[in-house]
Design an enzyme around this catalytic site. Structure first.
Site, PDB file in Angstrom:
ATOM      1  N   PHE A  42      14.210 121.489  11.698  1.00 52.80           N
ATOM      2  CA  PHE A  42      13.486 121.728  10.453  1.00 52.80           C
ATOM      3  C   PHE A  42      11.752 122.107  11.077  1.00 52.80           C
ATOM      4  CE2 PHE A  42       9.751 120.513   7.885  1.00 52.80           C
ATOM      5  CZ  PHE A  42       9.753 120.902   6.788  1.00 52.80           C
ATOM      6  N   GLU A  43      11.475 122.885  11.111  1.00 56.46           N
ATOM      7  CA  GLU A  43       9.947 123.057  11.619  1.00 56.46           C
ATOM      8  C   GLU A  43       9.372 124.229  10.823  1.00 56.46           C
ATOM      9  OE1 GLU A  43       9.822 123.298  16.028  1.00 56.46           O
ATOM     10  OE2 GLU A  43      10.988 125.862  15.944  1.00 56.46           O
TER      11      GLU A  43
END
Ligand code: GDP
Ligand code: MN
Length: 346
Positions: free
Chosen positions: A243-244
């Protein structure tokens, strides 16, 4: 637990960024997924979740990357899940292949050692290539040349909470560089020389260190002294990069480019199994203003086996404060408390 605070303390940035209230044009951004054709079912699962909880309100384009061409089935089924534009991009060989300066014999020997230390995926060349691509290549793809922000999405992840504001606009308006949900300790055996190489680099380039850096977070040894020792001074705590949400200007900066090139030449993407998560995290912790790094506490997220579960009625299927399914020993892997201690909750 860091996520277990009472509802009253929850920051819902949504108040200022709700669609309709402040309807405005999309930010220059894309959802971004590196994915294999075989992972189509998992990609559809991730897309369904993110479209349902967020993107159907904003219609950010999806950009899919692959080292081989996407199949027609992949293209048709992913496009069918969204009103937004989908782009399908092939990674140029020179971005994906093992660089010429990597010695195959040393690589083969290294893999044996890494396997003895039970470093996951050490013997999969494609995994090393993937980590290197995510570290220093993806934002150089010509298809992203005119794009500033991205939200990275992997197959088989879950999003649980309705998010009613434009997270990219939030990033832009609040001058954020990087957003994360989960912080974890890494396997120190996958990165024994990452920190020593980093120290060499910053000795040559002290000017790149930001005055409001997160060095204390990177070097903490109170909770997992074993990790710090094996990683030669790095706590191994990192933003879990599956996740980014980030501003690619950081990766495109001279500081990061020089840092990546230094690491790439050092060979650790292949002789060790450096992940893009610790590489991104060390760079952010040293070269970025830590106040520009944001914990998205309100985005309920799971990539097996870890969760980010907010305390909010907007979430379904996510137990507040949960980090893992059941196995409590895995809580040892959560190092968000370090981030909150040294940098804060944002
Ligand atoms: P893990 O999360 O560390 O277990 O690793 P994954 O297997 O989930 O891989 C991370 C991401 O890279 C996922 O989005 C995968 O789909 C993608 N990926 C990994 N290896 C390859 C590859 O060889 N080719 C392509 N196209 N994608 C890959
Ligand atoms: Mn994954």
């Amino acid at each position: 637990d860091p996520t277990g605070e009472p509802e009253g303390l929850l920051v819902h940035a949504s108040d200022d960024y709700a669609p309709g209230i402040k309807a405005s044009a999309r930010i220059n951004a894309t959802l971004l997924a590196l994915v294999r054709n075989e992972e189509l079912p998992g990609m559809l699962q991730s897309m369904e979740d993110l479209e349902r909880t967020w993107n159907h309100k904003f219609n950010y384009p999806w950009t899919f990357f692959n080292d081989v061409p996407f199949t027609d089935e992949f293209k048709e089924k992913t496009q069918a899940l969204t009103k937004a534009e989908c782009r399908y991009e092939l990674i140029p060989k020179e971005h994906w292949e093992m660089p010429s300066w990597i010695n195959k014999d040393i690589y083969e020997e290294s893999v044996k050692m890494l396997l003895e230390q039970k470093v996951q995926y050490a013997d999969k060349i494609s995994y090393h290539q993937m980590c290197r691509w995510n570290s220093g290549m993806f934002y150089k793809h010509p298809a992203l040349a005119d794009t500033q922000y991205y939200w990275r999405v992997e197959p088989n992840v879950h999003f649980f909470c309705d998010v009613d504001y434009d997270v990219f606009r939030y990033m832009q308006d609040n001058n954020k560089t990087y957003g994360f949900t989960i912080n974890l300790y890494d396997s120190p055996d996958s990165i024994p020389t990452l920190w020593p190489e980093t120290l060499k680099f910053i000795a040559q380039h002290p000017e790149y260190i930001h005055e409001n850096n997160a060095m204390d977070w990177l070097t903490d040894k109170a909770r997992r002294p074993d990790h710090n020792k094996k990683a030669h001074g790095y706590s191994t705590c990192h933003f879990w990069s599956n996740f980014e949400i980030a501003d690619m200007r950081f990766w495109r900066s001279k500081a990061y480019e020089d840092y990546f090139n230094h690491l790439d030449r050092a060979g650790g993407f292949f002789y060790e199994r450096w992940g893009d998560a610790p590489v991104h995290s060390v760079a952010l912790g040293l070269f970025e203003d830590s106040s520009r790094i944001h914990w998205f506490r309100d985005i309920g997220y799971q990539h097996i086996p870890f969760f980010n579960c907010p305390n909010s009625r907007k979430c379904r299927g996510c137990v507040t404060g949960r980090l893992t399914d059941g196995e409590s020993f895995l809580h040892r892997e959560d190092c968000r408390p370090n981030w909150f201690k040294y940098v804060g909750m944002g």
